[in-house]
Write an enzyme that holds these catalytic residues in place. Structure first.
Site, PDB file in Angstrom:
ATOM      1  N   LYS A 169       0.851  -1.199   0.000  1.00 15.11           N
ATOM      2  CA  LYS A 169       0.000   0.000   0.000  1.00 15.11           C
ATOM      3  C   LYS A 169       0.879   1.238   0.000  1.00 15.11           C
ATOM      4  O   LYS A 169       2.045   1.223   0.412  1.00 15.11           O
ATOM      5  CB  LYS A 169      -0.935   0.016   1.207  1.00 15.11           C
ATOM      6  CG  LYS A 169      -0.244  -0.036   2.588  1.00 15.11           C
ATOM      7  CD  LYS A 169       0.295   1.268   3.110  1.00 15.11           C
ATOM      8  CE  LYS A 169       0.898   1.134   4.506  1.00 15.11           C
ATOM      9  NZ  LYS A 169       1.642   2.345   4.949  1.00 15.11           N
ATOM     10  N   ASP A 180      -2.358  -1.272  10.647  1.00 18.06           N
ATOM     11  CA  ASP A 180      -2.458  -1.288   9.192  1.00 18.06           C
ATOM     12  C   ASP A 180      -3.057  -2.586   8.638  1.00 18.06           C
ATOM     13  O   ASP A 180      -3.329  -2.673   7.439  1.00 18.06           O
ATOM     14  CB  ASP A 180      -1.072  -1.105   8.550  1.00 18.06           C
ATOM     15  CG  ASP A 180      -0.645   0.353   8.491  1.00 18.06           C
ATOM     16  OD1 ASP A 180      -1.440   1.230   8.895  1.00 18.06           O
ATOM     17  OD2 ASP A 180       0.485   0.617   8.049  1.00 18.06           O
TER      18      ASP A 180
END
Length: 284
Positions: free
Chosen positions: A13, A138
């Site tokens: 990401k 995350d």
């Protein structure tokens, strides 16, 4: 088809911005950020074990077993469901470690999603996200499976429809410890919160930032040097707590044109922005 034989992707990401909006009573920081999945990915393979043990085929260098996120994810899933099956996990790393690209978090999320499917556990996406948060702030977004505007410690997620984009991601030769960056006394911790509409306006007006970037650039000159080079080719930003930095391009050819000028001492990838996590359809 026997899905045990399949490779399972764990994409990286990028943080399109990262604002630190406060410090909570529990010591964590409240954040606002936008997560974008890219097609740079680790790959996991899972093999059932008859003895009920959860093991790794090979250890990650510098990561003791008790801290390995894949092992922790598989163990947590078994504990939460009472499942008795064993598994051997083989991880092929491509996402740089300590780079702010979420590799370890993504590996953990793919482990949860894949084993939920392979073991036939039937947990829903929201249930997996709650488990994921126990592994790290995350991890939930990779289970959520959509590009997202995130708040809280990063677990309050709203889907984002992002335009197609390509990214040149540079990998400075340093690993940045996230905990130390967030503990830095010079870190700005009171950035005003924004709404999603302001995020899209900020993308257009190029007014968004990563609050961790000045701290990391001051402490890690290599990050500052890579960022300075990248800024010659467009707006550039650090992802997460670093060390990786990136610039966004509207076409693949533009990203590769910038990559062609990369100095020999610098390492980087061209990556495509994804609309969805490749395993999104596996979870309800």
């Amino acid at each position: 088809m026997n899905r045990w034989q399949e490779p399972w992707p764990a994409p990286a990401k990028l943080n399109l911005f990262l604002h630190v909006t406060g410090r909570r009573a529990d010591g964590y920081h409240s954040l606002q950020t936008a997560f974008r999945f890219i097609d740079l990915a680790d790959t996991l393979h899972f093999e059932p074990r008859a003895d009920g043990r959860v093991t790794l085929r090979r250890m990650l260098a510098g990561v003791p077993a008790e801290r390995d996120l894949c092992l922790r994810a598989a163990t947590l899933l078994r504990q939460a469901t009472g499942h008795q099956g064993g598994v051997e996990i083989d991880l092929v790393k491509r996402i740089p470690m300590g780079g702010g690209l979420g590799g370890g978090s993504s590996d953990a999320a793919t482990t949860l999603v894949a084993l939920n499917h392979l073991w036939g556990l039937g947990l829903k996406r929201a249930q997996l996200q709650r488990l994921a948060l126990k592994l790290g702030a995350d991890v939930p977004v990779f289970v959520f499976g959509e590009n997202a505007f995130a708040e809280g410690v990063g677990e309050e997620l709203t889907p984002l429809a992002l335009p197609p984009a390509w990214y040149l991601v540079l990998v400075p030769p340093v690993e940045v410890p996230t905990v130390a960056v967030f503990a830095a006394p010079e870190l700005t911790r009171m950035t005003k919160t924004i709404k999603i509409t302001a995020f899209f306006d900020g993308l257009k007006q190029r007014t968004l930032r990563n609050d961790l970037e000045p701290v990391v650039c001051k402490r890690y000159p290599e990050v500052a040097r890579h960022l300075a080079w990248l800024k010659q080719h467009g707006e550039a930003r650090m992802s997460g707590s670093g060390a990786c930095v990136y610039a966004e391009f509207s076409t693949e050819s533009a990203a590769y044109a910038a990559h062609a000028h990369l100095p020999p001492a610098m390492r980087g990838y061209v990556a495509r922005g994804l609309e969805l996590h490749p395993l999104y359809e596996l979870t309800e």
